[in-house]
Design an enzyme around this catalytic site. Structure first.
Site, PDB file in Angstrom:
ATOM      1  N   CYS A 110       0.825  -1.222   0.000  1.00 44.23           N
ATOM      2  CA  CYS A 110       0.000   0.000   0.000  1.00 44.23           C
ATOM      3  C   CYS A 110       0.859   1.273   0.000  1.00 44.23           C
ATOM      4  O   CYS A 110       1.429   1.613  -1.035  1.00 44.23           O
ATOM      5  CB  CYS A 110      -0.981  -0.058   1.158  1.00 44.23           C
ATOM      6  SG  CYS A 110      -2.445   0.944   0.868  1.00 44.23           S
ATOM      7  N   HIS A 141      -3.378  -5.442   1.632  1.00 40.25           N
ATOM      8  CA  HIS A 141      -2.733  -5.703   2.928  1.00 40.25           C
ATOM      9  C   HIS A 141      -2.808  -7.174   3.320  1.00 40.25           C
ATOM     10  O   HIS A 141      -3.696  -7.556   4.096  1.00 40.25           O
ATOM     11  CB  HIS A 141      -3.434  -4.882   4.021  1.00 40.25           C
ATOM     12  CG  HIS A 141      -3.248  -3.414   3.889  1.00 40.25           C
ATOM     13  ND1 HIS A 141      -2.258  -2.721   4.546  1.00 40.25           N
ATOM     14  CD2 HIS A 141      -3.930  -2.498   3.178  1.00 40.25           C
ATOM     15  CE1 HIS A 141      -2.327  -1.448   4.242  1.00 40.25           C
ATOM     16  NE2 HIS A 141      -3.333  -1.283   3.415  1.00 40.25           N
ATOM     17  N   GLU A 188      -1.112  -8.629   5.421  1.00 42.64           N
ATOM     18  CA  GLU A 188      -0.850  -8.742   6.867  1.00 42.64           C
ATOM     19  C   GLU A 188      -2.126  -8.603   7.694  1.00 42.64           C
ATOM     20  O   GLU A 188      -2.124  -8.875   8.890  1.00 42.64           O
ATOM     21  CB  GLU A 188       0.203  -7.707   7.302  1.00 42.64           C
ATOM     22  CG  GLU A 188      -0.283  -6.277   7.491  1.00 42.64           C
ATOM     23  CD  GLU A 188      -0.508  -5.503   6.177  1.00 42.64           C
ATOM     24  OE1 GLU A 188      -0.401  -6.109   5.094  1.00 42.64           O
ATOM     25  OE2 GLU A 188      -0.805  -4.302   6.255  1.00 42.64           O
TER      26      GLU A 188
END
Ligand code: GLN
Length: 192
Positions: free
Chosen positions: A79, A172, A174
């Site tokens: 990002c 994302h 994560e």
């Protein structure tokens, strides 16, 4: 092999957790000493203008550029990390300090207000099964050079790419419990 997460601002702890779940020794990187210990570096989401300014001031930007160029560091940007890695940003803020590592042109906050944050399944070139993609005020890749492999796309544009030992996603990984993108980056680090 140690992998670092640039920890000046943004989603740091989530990336550290993913790396540790993959069995990797992960450390936060905020100065030269910790940077010198890692073979790979994750640049997290957050605010690219803030992260760019802070790593420029800390002298980290120069080291990251040098080590990427001489092939001793793999980099994965998510990002805001994608914005920082892009060679060109079509609507970046003037004088926004960036790393300019990859031959891609990106547009910041590319999904407009209605689709500002959303989740969707993505076809990712390197994986058989679709990947959950979490998008939060994400950029898209508008153009990419010949040496860049596009790994995933949405109708709006490309959202994941690899150039040599550099990897970037507009989304994302994560923030999901799917470890595949982190494992993919770990494999790149091991190849170095
Ligand atoms: N829009 C932010 C930027 O351009 C990135 C948002 C994010 O990392 N979630 O810096």
């Amino acid at each position: 092999m140690k992998i670092g997460v640039l920890s000046v601002q943004g989603a740091v702890s989530e990336h550290l957790k993913m790396l540790r779940l993959c069995g990797i020794e992960a450390l936060p990187v905020r100065e030269q000493n910790s940077l010198s210990k890692v073979k790979g570096l994750i640049i997290p989401g957050g605010e690219s203008t803030t992260i760019g300014k802070l790593i420029e001031e800390a002298g980290l930007a120069r080291t990251i550029k040098e080590r990427t160029r001489n092939g001793s560091l793999a980099v994965f940007g998510t990002c805001a990390g994608m914005v920082l890695m892009a060679g060109e940003v079509s609507d970046g803020l003037e004088n926004q300090p960036r790393l300019e590592l990859m031959n891609i042109k990106v547009k910041r906050n590319a999904f407009g207000r209605q689709r500002e944050s959303f989740e969707t399944n993505l076809e990712f070139n390197a994986f058989k099964k679709p990947l959950p993609g979490v998008f939060i005020r994400s950029p898209i890749i508008e153009e990419a050079g010949e040496e860049v492999d596009i790994l995933a796309s949405l109708p709006e544009g490309a959202v994941a790419a690899r150039q040599g030992s550099m990897l970037t996603t507009a989304f994302h990984p994560e923030l999901t419990d799917d470890l595949r993108v982190h494992q993919y980056f770990i494999a790149i680090c091991k190849e170095l």
